[in-house]
Design a protein around this motif. Structure first.
Motif, short mmCIF file in Angstrom:
data_model
loop_
_atom_site.label_atom_id
_atom_site.label_comp_id
_atom_site.label_asym_id
_atom_site.label_seq_id
_atom_site.Cartn_x
_atom_site.Cartn_y
_atom_site.Cartn_z
N GLY A 1 -35.88 -10.46 -22.34
CA GLY A 1 -34.64 -11.54 -22.52
C GLY A 1 -33.62 -10.62 -21.62
O GLY A 1 -33.00 -11.24 -20.87
N TRP A 2 -33.43 -9.35 -21.57
CA TRP A 2 -32.85 -7.80 -21.58
C TRP A 2 -32.68 -7.94 -20.19
O TRP A 2 -32.03 -8.21 -19.03
CB TRP A 2 -32.45 -6.58 -22.32
CG TRP A 2 -33.72 -6.19 -22.50
CD1 TRP A 2 -34.83 -6.18 -22.46
CD2 TRP A 2 -34.00 -5.26 -21.00
NE1 TRP A 2 -36.09 -5.20 -22.12
CE2 TRP A 2 -35.53 -4.97 -20.58
CE3 TRP A 2 -33.36 -5.12 -19.49
CZ2 TRP A 2 -35.94 -3.89 -19.85
CZ3 TRP A 2 -33.47 -3.92 -18.71
CH2 TRP A 2 -34.97 -3.50 -19.31
N PHE A 3 -33.68 -8.36 -19.55
CA PHE A 3 -34.21 -8.27 -18.18
C PHE A 3 -33.38 -9.93 -17.08
O PHE A 3 -33.04 -9.17 -16.49
CB PHE A 3 -35.47 -8.45 -17.88
CG PHE A 3 -36.09 -8.22 -16.57
CD1 PHE A 3 -35.65 -6.74 -15.35
CD2 PHE A 3 -36.85 -8.54 -16.11
CE1 PHE A 3 -35.74 -6.35 -14.27
CE2 PHE A 3 -37.05 -8.07 -14.24
CZ PHE A 3 -36.43 -7.69 -13.42
N ILE A 4 -33.67 -10.33 -17.81
CA ILE A 4 -33.77 -12.23 -17.28
C ILE A 4 -32.10 -11.83 -17.97
O ILE A 4 -31.59 -12.16 -16.33
CB ILE A 4 -34.05 -12.91 -18.28
CG1 ILE A 4 -35.36 -13.32 -17.99
CG2 ILE A 4 -32.96 -14.18 -17.75
CD1 ILE A 4 -36.06 -14.18 -18.65
N GLY A 5 -31.25 -11.43 -18.38
CA GLY A 5 -30.23 -11.93 -18.31
C GLY A 5 -29.29 -11.07 -17.26
O GLY A 5 -28.64 -11.09 -16.69
N LEU A 6 -30.20 -9.59 -16.76
CA LEU A 6 -29.51 -8.74 -15.97
C LEU A 6 -29.01 -9.24 -14.42
O LEU A 6 -29.31 -8.84 -13.59
CB LEU A 6 -30.08 -7.06 -16.05
CG LEU A 6 -30.07 -6.07 -15.44
CD1 LEU A 6 -28.60 -5.69 -14.98
CD2 LEU A 6 -31.19 -4.56 -15.52
N ALA B 1 -27.32 -12.00 -13.65
CA ALA B 1 -25.36 -10.07 -13.52
C ALA B 1 -25.62 -10.41 -11.79
O ALA B 1 -24.92 -10.46 -10.82
CB ALA B 1 -25.18 -9.85 -14.43
N VAL B 2 -27.03 -9.95 -11.39
CA VAL B 2 -27.28 -9.51 -9.90
C VAL B 2 -27.46 -10.64 -9.14
O VAL B 2 -26.50 -10.80 -8.19
CB VAL B 2 -28.69 -8.34 -10.17
CG1 VAL B 2 -28.89 -8.35 -8.58
CG2 VAL B 2 -28.42 -7.47 -11.21
N ALA B 3 -27.86 -11.36 -9.53
CA ALA B 3 -28.04 -12.65 -8.52
C ALA B 3 -25.99 -13.40 -8.64
O ALA B 3 -25.46 -13.93 -7.70
CB ALA B 3 -28.76 -13.99 -9.38
#
Length: 1199
Positions: free
Chosen positions: A1059-1064, A1067-1069
């Motif tokens: 999950g934390w990776f998907i949120g990150l 944000a990058v996108a």
């Protein structure tokens, strides 16, 4: 008169008494200063016997000093000589020297006589010696008629010279009309009186110009006697001459011309007497006649001839003894000997002596009231008479002086007063001469004065004597003291020596001797002192001396001379050669420390001396240079004793160039057979100049000689004359005779032909003979030309033959040759070996036995047996290959052999053949055998596929060489922790029919090391090792293949589903979208926006792309050595998940690492990628598989 007194030394006592110099009342080494009143002293005068040149003015010297300056007067022949009355005589101003001007007028004989000079002042008068003035004379010979002299061969002769009496006596020598000195020898010589003596005459003595010359050195004139004619004839010629010329010919010598014993020509009789004065040279002469010419010997009766003072002159006819004394008196005997006898003559020698001083009187300086003595002691033979004069007047008639008393040769003075001052003369005379000495008594009262210059600096080399002067004067005699330093006490250490003249001596000066020294002189009238300074310098030393050198002519030599010296002294380096200056040649060069001689020549040899000079000392060292070279070539070659088979060669050696010749090498040239080619003939010792050389017939010889020394070999000499020897039959036969067949029915006979030198004559041929060895056949012979081979055809196969080859020429045959054995040609063997047997030793080795073939069936030289063997097929029915036969040859008669290197668990076949020089015989029947099982080779490959969280799958290929039936596989594995330590080892047996195996229940993200090998019933084979890592990839998707031939599981964690990776990522996108909008706006405004720079500036560190050197992917390779089997992979290395374990390189392309990625690049080079579904990839090899990338893999390509 110059006064010379030996100084006395006074050493300090050990008790440390102050160094005070108490001198006697006589100043013996110092003159009275000229500013003080003193009687006259004669300083220069003419010799007693004064011979003058009548062509020049007469100068009679008389110089004197005194205070007041003296006046001079002369007497001539005992009466006053009034020079004022003779206009030709003058006296030099301020001097007593007379000058008589006879060059303008007058004669020298007028002034011949005895002159004496007197120098006088108020303190006394000094007189000179009696000067006998005589003009030199060189009179002519009186005219005389000299008759020719005719003598019989062998007679003795004396040609008289009888020169005129001159002053001084003339020097006599004999010459011819061409002013060439007549040769002299033991037979012909000149006597002391000038006569020319012939012990016996020879025909070559005949000449008409025997001339005696008299040279008068004083007048530099030579007078000549009339020539004397001498003719030496035989007895028959003498009789005819007597009859024809009796009236006008003088005949000398009545003795026979036959051989005769010696007799003396001079001196006459058996005894004579010789008197000589002490100190002169004693010359004794004996000249004898006789035939053969006598030899002269000298002895002294009852004594030995003095070794260092005895010299022989005039071919030992004159004995000279220099500096004779009374001890040389005695009888001297000369002995003349020849083959017919001997004669003796005794000369009695008496040595007399003119007076000579024992103690000469010395000047006395006394103060009023003091005492003193004058001593005049002389000796001579006969004893001289002593007489005293005062102021030139005999003391007996002189005024009386109460202060003096005469006691023979001594005058004693007591309580002198100023009036006692006078000059006293002592005369010692006998029949051979006289001595006259002046000595004054000067009565003065003077305080001390020091005559040495003040502050004189003395520089002395360390460890050498130092002499500090303190010249002084005073009356009464002063005492002398020396002090060191400004406040030092009087020197009283016994390292000092005080001399009577006031000099202080430091026998061994040291560095601590440096300083200021003060000399103090005292008497009752006062005191004087003077300071001098002493510096001690280091000695000059040569610390690197030139060394002995031996160099070859034309090379370069260097001599080193390194000097150490006191830093205040500047040395001058000088090089000498043989104690003389270096040659003025540019080949000699010098610098500070070296002498270099380039292009060394023979004349450069000698002693080279390096001398270092300073103002105080010097040092020198020498070295010898020896110039060597190869010898010069010999010369003057000559052939003598020329025989058919020998000749004697003689030569003259060339210069050895300072290196002795060790040997001579003689070479010859055969101009008939090998013109221009020089061959070695002989060697002889370096001391020989002759060699007896052995020769061969029918050779046109020339010889040359070379000399050899330690340097090398000389150039060859010039060739000698040619010498052709006679022809003869050969004395040797050809060498290396062999008989070998090249075909089954022939015999080829070969030999080494003789060369032309060995042929011994023209028409060289060979007689070739042969017959079978085993049989009674006669010899078959054939004569062939000068060749080296003959072929006999039609021979039976491989039969032994006896062979002879004999040389012959036009003169005859060589000696009968010895027979050698050969064989006719070989053929292939006819029979195969039988009874072939095979014994299997182990899985790789077998032993073969066979029976030998019959010797006759070999039909040639048995070389051995040859085994052909090959593998028919493996017992496992696998790996069928092309049949490859192997060959082993066993030399000689061996009937067994070993076959190594066999493959286990295989079928083999073999056969055996016999071998001779022609080839192989027929093969034996094939014999088969089977090798037992062995251990297998390592599995052909090992790969690890499908790594998951807790499992790994292994795939492999069976061993390429199972060497038997595989029973099972053994798999061993163990984990490797982060510190590269190995965990517990797990063993696992796998059935032999398996080629794939999956390991489960492994630890996630853990590296494992695997050891894998196959096994037969015999045992385990070689192992193969690999390493792999489990992953945490829940989907079980393997990472891309990154290492060609290296298999390794990925250590990356699949975080794409977190999950934390998907949120990150969201944000990058969003951030990228904003940046693109800004970039678009700026572009519309005409500006440029570097997207990649912006991305780099704002990118989150956590999502930065992984670079290739981050260590995410790495190569995996197998290790073949035991040492490498246990080396774990480096931490963080990349591991491909599905690659075969072969040593092949990967292309490391993006396609390999990310299959199914459709990648695009924007304008600034940044990568924008999308993910697609799994895309199949064709494998590069059959055992590879394709795989889809994970999101992490795609992210890793985001660069």
């Amino acid at each position: 008169m110059q006064l010379k007194i030996m100084p006395k030394k006074k050493h300090l006592s050990a008790g440390g008494v102050p160094l005070i110099l108490f001198l006697c009342q006589m100043i013996s080494a110092l003159d009275v200063p000229l500013d003080l009143v003193q009687p006259p002293t004669i300083t220069q005068q003419s010799p007693k016997d004064y011979i003058i040149d009548p062509r020049e003015n007469i100068v009679i010297q008389c110089e004197a000093k005194g205070k007041p300056p003296p006046s001079f007067s002369w007497t001539r022949n005992g009466t006053h000589f009034d020079i004022d009355k003779d206009p030709l005589v003058t006296m030099k101003p301020g001097s007593g020297t007379l000058v008589i001007n006879i060059m303008s007028e007058g004669k020298a004989e007028t002034y011949e006589g005895v002159y004496q000079c007197t120098a006088r002042n108020e303190r006394g008068a000094a007189v000179s010696n009696n000067i006998v003035v005589r003009p030199s004379r060189s009179p002519l010979w009186t005219k005389e008629r000299l008759e020719p002299i005719v003598l019989q061969n062998g007679q003795s002769l004396v040609l008289p010279c009888r020169p005129p009496i001159g002053l001084p006596p003339a020097i006599i020598f004999w010459m011819d009309n061409s002013f060439q000195r007549l040769p002299q020898s033991e037979r012909v010589s000149q006597g002391l009186n000038g006569d020319l003596y012939f012990s016996n005459v020879l025909p070559e003595d005949t000449r008409e110009d025997y001339i005696c010359y008299a040279r008068f050195n004083h007048t530099q004139t030579i007078q000549q006697k009339q020539p004397i004619s001498l003719k030496v004839i035989s007895v028959d010629e003498l009789n005819d001459t007597i009859a024809a010329n009796l009236s006008d010919t003088e005949f000398y010598g009545a003795k026979s011309s036959k051989e005769r014993p010696p007799t003396f020509l001079t001196p006459e009789g058996n005894e004579s007497h010789k008197e000589e004065l002490r100190g002169n040279v004693l010359s004794l002469e004996c000249i004898a006649e006789g035939l053969p010419t006598p030899i002269i010997y000298w002895i002294k009766e009852d004594g030995m001839l003095p070794a260092n003072r005895t010299f022989y002159r005039n071919f030992k006819k004159t004995l000279q003894i220099t500096h004779v004394s009374e001890a040389d008196s005695g009888n001297y005997q000369c002995i003349a000997k020849n083959a017919l006898g001997a004669v003796h003559h005794t000369i009695s020698v008496t040595v007399k002596a003119a007076p000579y001083w024992i103690v000469a009187p010395q000047n006395l300086v006394l103060s009023p009231g003091e005492n003193g003595t004058l001593i005049c002691r002389a000796n001579g033979n006969p004893k001289p008479r002593i007489s005293w004069l005062t102021n030139g007047v005999p003391i007996e008639i002189a005024l009386d002086d109460p202060s003096r008393k005469i006691d023979g040769d001594t005058i004693i003075f007591s309580n002198v007063q100023e009036s006692s001052s006078a000059v006293y003369q002592c005369n010692a005379s006998n029949k051979y001469g006289y001595l006259l000495a002046n000595a004054f008594v000067n009565v003065l009262a003077e305080p001390p004065r020091i005559l040495t210059s003040a502050n004189t600096l003395y520089q002395v080399i360390a460890n050498r004597p130092a002499l500090l002067d303190c010249a002084f004067f005073g009356s009464p005699m002063p005492t002398i003291e020396w002090f060191k330093g400004t406040k030092g006490s009087a020197l009283h250490e016994d390292i000092y020596v005080l001399h009577d003249n006031g000099t202080l001596e430091i026998p061994v000066a040291q560095k601590d001797s440096t300083g200021t020294y003060t000399c103090v002189a005292r008497n009752k009238l006062g005191m004087a002192k003077n300071e001098v300074h002493l510096e001690i310098k280091d000695p000059t030393r040569i610390i690197k001396q030139p060394e002995y050198a031996v160099v070859q002519r034309g090379s370069k030599v260097s001599f080193e001379c390194r000097v150490k010296h006191d830093h205040t002294l500047i040395p001058t380096i000088m090089w000498l050669k043989d104690n003389g200056e270096l040659p003025n040649d540019e080949r000699f060069s010098t610098d500070k420390d070296h002498l270099v001689v380039s292009d060394v020549k023979d004349d450069d040899g000698g002693t080279y001396t390096c001398t270092a000079n300073t103002t105080l000392d010097s040092a020198s060292a020498s070295a010898v240079l020896r110039v060597v070279d190869v010898p010069n070539p010999p010369f003057d070659l000559e052939l003598t004793n020329q025989l058919d088979k020998s000749v004697q060669l003689t030569w003259t050696p060339g210069d050895d160039n300072n290196s002795p010749i060790t040997k001579f090498i003689i070479e010859y040239e055969d101009a008939m057979h090998d013109a221009g080619l020089w061959r070695h003939q002989a060697e002889v010792s370096g001391t020989q100049t002759t060699a007896q050389l052995k020769l061969s017939p029918y050779v046109n010889y020339s010889f040359r000689v070379m000399a050899e020394n330690s340097i090398g070999r000389s150039m060859p000499s010039e060739a000698s004359e040619q010498y052709l020897t006679k022809a003869a039959e050969p004395d040797q036969n050809p060498m290396a005779v062999e008989g070998l067949g090249t075909e089954p029915d022939n015999l080829v006979i070969t030999w080494k032909p003789l060369n032309g030198f060995q042929s011994n004559g023209p028409g060289l041929q060979y007689k070739v003979s042969w017959r079978q060895k085993d049989g009674d056949d006669e010899w078959t012979s054939v004569v062939v030309a000068n060749v080296s081979k003959y072929i006999v055809s039609g021979t039976p196969t491989f039969v032994p033959y006896l062979i002879k080859v004999q040389a012959l020429n036009d003169v005859g045959f060589a000696p009968e040759p010895a027979a050698v054995m050969g064989h006719s040609g070989e053929d292939l063997p006819m029979v195969a070996p039988g009874n072939v047997r095979v014994s299997v030793v182990n899985s790789t080795l077998a032993e073969v036995h066979w029976d030998p073939v019959p010797p006759k069936s070999v039909r040639g030289h048995l070389q051995g047996y040859r085994i052909y063997y090959w593998k028919t097929q493996s017992s496992s029915k696998r790996n069928r290959r092309h049949i490859e036969k192997k060959i082993l040859t066993f030399q000689g008669t061996k009937t067994h052999g070993m076959l190594p290197g066999l493959q286990p668990y295989s079928h083999y076949a073999l056969n055996v053949r016999v071998v001779n020089g022609k080839g192989e015989g027929p093969a034996s029947t094939d014999r088969g055998f089977h090798t037992p099982e062995g251990v297998p080779s390592a599995p052909s490959s090992l790969k690890i596929v499908n790594p998951t969280l807790d499992s790994l799958t292994l795939e492999w290929d069976p061993p390429s060489h199972p060497n038997g039936i595989l029973t099972e596989y053994i798999l061993q594995y163990q984990p490797i922790n982060s510190t590269h330590e190995l965990g517990p080892l797990v063993d696992l047996k796998i059935p032999a029919n398996k080629t794939r195996w999956t390991l489960k229940n492994l630890n996630f993200s853990t590296r494992y090391k695997f050891y894998f090998y196959a096994q037969t019933s015999v045992g385990p084979g070689s192992q193969i090792t690999e390493e792999a890592i489990t992953t945490v990839d829940e989907a079980g998707i393997p990472p891309p293949d990154v290492g060609a031939g290296k298999a390794m599981a990925s250590r990356q964690v699949d975080i794409a589903t977190q999950g934390w990776f998907i949120g990150l990522m969201c944000a990058v996108a969003l951030l990228i979208l904003i940046l693109l909008i800004v970039c678009f706006i700026r572009r519309n405004k005409g500006g440029k926006y570097p997207v990649k720079e912006k991305e780099d500036a704002h990118a989150d560190p956590e999502i930065q792309p992984m670079k290739e050197d981050d260590g995410t992917f790495g190569e995996y390779r197998s290790f073949e050595s035991d040492a490498e089997d246990h080396k774990p992979l480096k931490k963080g290395s990349r591991t491909p998940s599905d690659r075969t374990v072969k040593k092949e390189d990967s292309d490391d392309s993006l396609v390999d690492y990310g299959e199914g990625v459709n990648g695009q690049f924007n304008e600034d080079g940044s990568f924008i990628g999308q993910y697609s579904g799994k895309k199949e990839k064709e494998p590069a090899e059959g055992n590879e598989s394709s795989e889809a990338p994970s999101p992490v893999n795609a992210m890793n390509s985001f660069v």
